[in-house]
Motif scaffolding. Structure first.
Motif, PDB file in Angstrom:
ATOM      1  N   TYR A  15      -6.132   1.330  12.357  1.00 34.31           N
ATOM      2  CA  TYR A  15      -6.661   1.835  13.635  1.00 34.31           C
ATOM      3  C   TYR A  15      -5.424   2.017  14.500  1.00 34.31           C
ATOM      4  CZ  TYR A  15     -11.214  -0.260  12.313  1.00 34.31           C
ATOM      5  OH  TYR A  15     -12.379  -0.629  11.691  1.00 34.31           O
ATOM      6  N   ASN A  40     -11.915 -14.365  12.224  1.00 35.31           N
ATOM      7  CA  ASN A  40     -12.242 -13.223  13.080  1.00 35.31           C
ATOM      8  C   ASN A  40     -11.085 -12.243  13.057  1.00 35.31           C
ATOM      9  OD1 ASN A  40     -13.709 -15.576  15.234  1.00 35.31           O
ATOM     10  ND2 ASN A  40     -14.836 -13.941  14.267  1.00 35.31           N
ATOM     11  N   GLY A  41     -11.415 -10.968  12.895  1.00 34.58           N
ATOM     12  CA  GLY A  41     -10.385  -9.936  12.943  1.00 34.58           C
ATOM     13  C   GLY A  41      -9.585  -9.803  11.655  1.00 34.58           C
ATOM     14  N   ALA A  42     -10.014 -10.470  10.576  1.00 38.01           N
ATOM     15  CA  ALA A  42      -9.238 -10.435   9.319  1.00 38.01           C
ATOM     16  C   ALA A  42      -9.347  -9.087   8.600  1.00 38.01           C
ATOM     17  CB  ALA A  42      -9.704 -11.548   8.386  1.00 38.01           C
ATOM     18  N   GLY A  43     -10.394  -8.320   8.913  1.00 35.46           N
ATOM     19  CA  GLY A  43     -10.548  -7.006   8.276  1.00 35.46           C
ATOM     20  C   GLY A  43     -11.794  -6.876   7.406  1.00 35.46           C
ATOM     21  N   LYS A  44     -12.718  -7.817   7.533  1.00 33.03           N
ATOM     22  CA  LYS A  44     -13.903  -7.822   6.663  1.00 33.03           C
ATOM     23  C   LYS A  44     -14.836  -6.645   6.961  1.00 33.03           C
ATOM     24  CE  LYS A  44     -15.045 -11.919   8.128  1.00 33.03           C
ATOM     25  NZ  LYS A  44     -14.001 -12.132   9.142  1.00 33.03           N
ATOM     26  N   THR A  45     -15.185  -6.495   8.232  1.00 34.25           N
ATOM     27  CA  THR A  45     -16.120  -5.413   8.581  1.00 34.25           C
ATOM     28  C   THR A  45     -15.493  -4.055   8.286  1.00 34.25           C
ATOM     29  OG1 THR A  45     -17.167  -6.789  10.237  1.00 34.25           O
ATOM     30  CG2 THR A  45     -17.471  -4.409  10.475  1.00 34.25           C
ATOM     31  N   THR A  46     -14.217  -3.921   8.549  1.00 34.70           N
ATOM     32  CA  THR A  46     -13.535  -2.654   8.267  1.00 34.70           C
ATOM     33  C   THR A  46     -13.628  -2.332   6.774  1.00 34.70           C
ATOM     34  OG1 THR A  46     -12.025  -3.078  10.094  1.00 34.70           O
ATOM     35  CG2 THR A  46     -11.318  -1.445   8.476  1.00 34.70           C
ATOM     36  N   HIS A 193     -19.123 -16.421   7.948  1.00 35.59           N
ATOM     37  CA  HIS A 193     -18.358 -17.595   8.372  1.00 35.59           C
ATOM     38  C   HIS A 193     -19.094 -18.879   7.992  1.00 35.59           C
ATOM     39  CE1 HIS A 193     -16.701 -14.595  11.364  1.00 35.59           C
ATOM     40  NE2 HIS A 193     -15.683 -14.959  10.632  1.00 35.59           N
TER      41      HIS A 193
HETATM   42  P1  ATP Z   1     -15.058 -10.695  12.531  1.00 31.60           P
HETATM   43  O1  ATP Z   1     -15.148 -11.874  11.598  1.00 31.60           O
HETATM   44  O2  ATP Z   1     -14.651 -11.111  13.915  1.00 31.60           O
HETATM   45  O3  ATP Z   1     -16.251  -9.801  12.505  1.00 31.60           O
HETATM   46  P2  ATP Z   1     -13.552  -8.884  10.797  1.00 31.60           P
HETATM   47  O4  ATP Z   1     -12.849  -9.651   9.729  1.00 31.60           O
HETATM   48  O5  ATP Z   1     -14.812  -8.212  10.434  1.00 31.60           O
HETATM   49  O6  ATP Z   1     -13.770  -9.828  12.053  1.00 31.60           O
HETATM   50  P3  ATP Z   1     -12.618  -6.265  11.629  1.00 31.60           P
HETATM   51  O7  ATP Z   1     -13.761  -5.975  12.551  1.00 31.60           O
HETATM   52  O8  ATP Z   1     -12.579  -5.540  10.345  1.00 31.60           O
HETATM   53  O9  ATP Z   1     -12.496  -7.837  11.377  1.00 31.60           O
HETATM   54  O10 ATP Z   1     -11.273  -5.987  12.426  1.00 31.60           O
HETATM   55  C1  ATP Z   1      -9.997  -6.017  11.802  1.00 31.60           C
HETATM   56  C2  ATP Z   1      -8.925  -5.626  12.823  1.00 31.60           C
HETATM   57  O11 ATP Z   1      -9.113  -4.282  13.219  1.00 31.60           O
HETATM   58  C3  ATP Z   1      -8.919  -6.459  14.101  1.00 31.60           C
HETATM   59  O12 ATP Z   1      -7.583  -6.642  14.467  1.00 31.60           O
HETATM   60  C4  ATP Z   1      -9.641  -5.579  15.091  1.00 31.60           C
HETATM   61  O13 ATP Z   1      -9.174  -5.826  16.398  1.00 31.60           O
HETATM   62  C5  ATP Z   1      -9.256  -4.186  14.625  1.00 31.60           C
HETATM   63  N1  ATP Z   1     -10.317  -3.197  14.919  1.00 31.60           N
HETATM   64  C6  ATP Z   1     -11.584  -3.242  14.453  1.00 31.60           C
HETATM   65  N2  ATP Z   1     -12.288  -2.157  14.871  1.00 31.60           N
HETATM   66  C7  ATP Z   1     -11.442  -1.431  15.636  1.00 31.60           C
HETATM   67  C8  ATP Z   1     -11.548  -0.196  16.359  1.00 31.60           C
HETATM   68  N3  ATP Z   1     -12.676   0.489  16.356  1.00 31.60           N
HETATM   69  N4  ATP Z   1     -10.465   0.235  17.025  1.00 31.60           N
HETATM   70  C9  ATP Z   1      -9.297  -0.456  17.012  1.00 31.60           C
HETATM   71  N5  ATP Z   1      -9.121  -1.606  16.333  1.00 31.60           N
HETATM   72  C10 ATP Z   1     -10.172  -2.098  15.669  1.00 31.60           C
END
Ligand code: ATP
Length: 294
Positions: A15, A40-46, A193
């Motif tokens: 991103y 949180n923020g590790a990249g799972k949802t992405t 989690h």
């Molecule tokens: P959580 O457990 O909090 O849901 P996650 O492991 O699912 O977190 P992601 O949502 O994949 O994490 O985010 C991974 C990284 O990408 C984080 O640093 C987040 O700030 C960044 N990020 C996620 N979505 C966006 C976006 N739309 N624009 C910019 N950065 C983003």
């Protein structure tokens, strides 16, 4: 070997300047319950969004059932169901209407399961979505995911908002029953989690941090490899070091250790120090998660 249900090779998703996913490899075989863990923020949802073609990868390959989700979206999506961390439906629809609407897009829909789950969750089918609590919306999302009996269930924090009783019931009864009905073919990919609550279901897992794999193991191999060892001494514990230790702490008269793969050697070295008591036990997946990311 049959085609993996999910296969990621060197997946990268940026991103702007943020590398949300940074070279991830992952293989999920049919019939497994695969845990996908990280802070949180590790990249799972992405990562999950890349599987579903909700996001395009910056680099690398994604295959689901052997297909590219971008080119063969229907072939992929018709065989899976996804429960996002925040479930959203048209607010003016009733629960019944949502279920009928979602079912209309599916080749198969198990009405018996639908009515059992509505009862189990005590969800009123005549209620409109806007009158549902967050947890009830999650319940509705779970019902829409289970009733089509997909080959792959992708769950992103599936229990968020659920109370502890529903949560336990959901994981043990609903998710367990979904998979047991066709264990060779039904696959679960779950990001959560609440690792402890999924402990009994997880066959294999990957822990990621900053978009990269930190640890990937089968759950049984992980429980064999990581051991919690406690040694109690008559007085202050002696200094203790071993290359096979992931963590070493003094706790009163005890040495509190986590061994990574070399527990026999650690125990042998400890015995030489003549502790009054020595205990060892497997780590839970949650403890492995905590110890790995500390
Ligand atoms: P959580 O457990 O909090 O849901 P996650 O492991 O699912 O977190 P992601 O949502 O994949 O994490 O985010 C991974 C990284 O990408 C984080 O640093 C987040 O700030 C960044 N990020 C996620 N979505 C966006 C976006 N739309 N624009 C910019 N950065 C983003």
């Amino acid at each position: 070997m049959s085609t993996p249900v999910i296969e990621l090779r060197q997946l990268v998703r940026k991103y702007g300047h943020t590398d949300a996913v940074d070279g991830l490899d992952l293989t999920v075989r049919a019939g497994s319950c695969y845990g996908f863990f990280g802070r949180n923020g590790a990249g799972k949802t992405t990562t999950i969004k890349c599987l579903l073609n909700l996001l395009r990868p910056t680099a690398g390959t994604v295959r689901v059932f052997g297909f590219d989700p971008e080119r063969d979206e229907v072939a992929v999506k018709s065989r899976l169901a996804y429960v996002p961390d925040a479930v959203a439906f048209h607010p003016w629809m009733t629960v019944d209407a949502v279920l009928a609407y979602v079912a209309s897009f599916r080749k198969h829909w198990n009405l018996k399961t639908q009515s059992e789950l509505l009862d189990r969750f005590r969800l009123d089918p005549t209620k409109s979505v806007k009158a549902l609590s967050k947890g009830q919306r999650t319940q509705l999302g779970l019902i829409t995911a289970i009733c089509p009996e997909p080959e792959l269930l992708v769950l992103d924090e599936p229990t968020s908002g659920l109370d502890p009783i529903v949560r336990r019931e959901f994981i043990q009864t609903v998710i367990g029953a979904y998979q047991e009905a066709d264990p060779e073919r039904r696959t679960i990919f779950v990001s959560t989690h609440l690792i402890a609550e999924f402990e009994g279901l997880i066959d294999e897992f990957t822990i990621i941090d900053a978009g990269r794999e930190v640890l990937h193991l089968e759950a049984d191999a992980a429980r064999d490899r990581y051991r919690h060892i406690r040694a109690r001494f008559p007085g202050e514990p002696p200094a203790f070091a071993h290359p096979g230790l992931l963590r070493s702490r003094r706790d009163g008269r005890e040495l509190d250790l986590i061994a990574n793969g070399q527990s026999d050697a650690v125990i042998e070295q400890l015995r030489a120090l003549q502790p009054e008591a020595l205990t060892t036990e497997a780590l839970t997946l949650e403890e492995i998660f905590m110890a790995t990311l500390q």
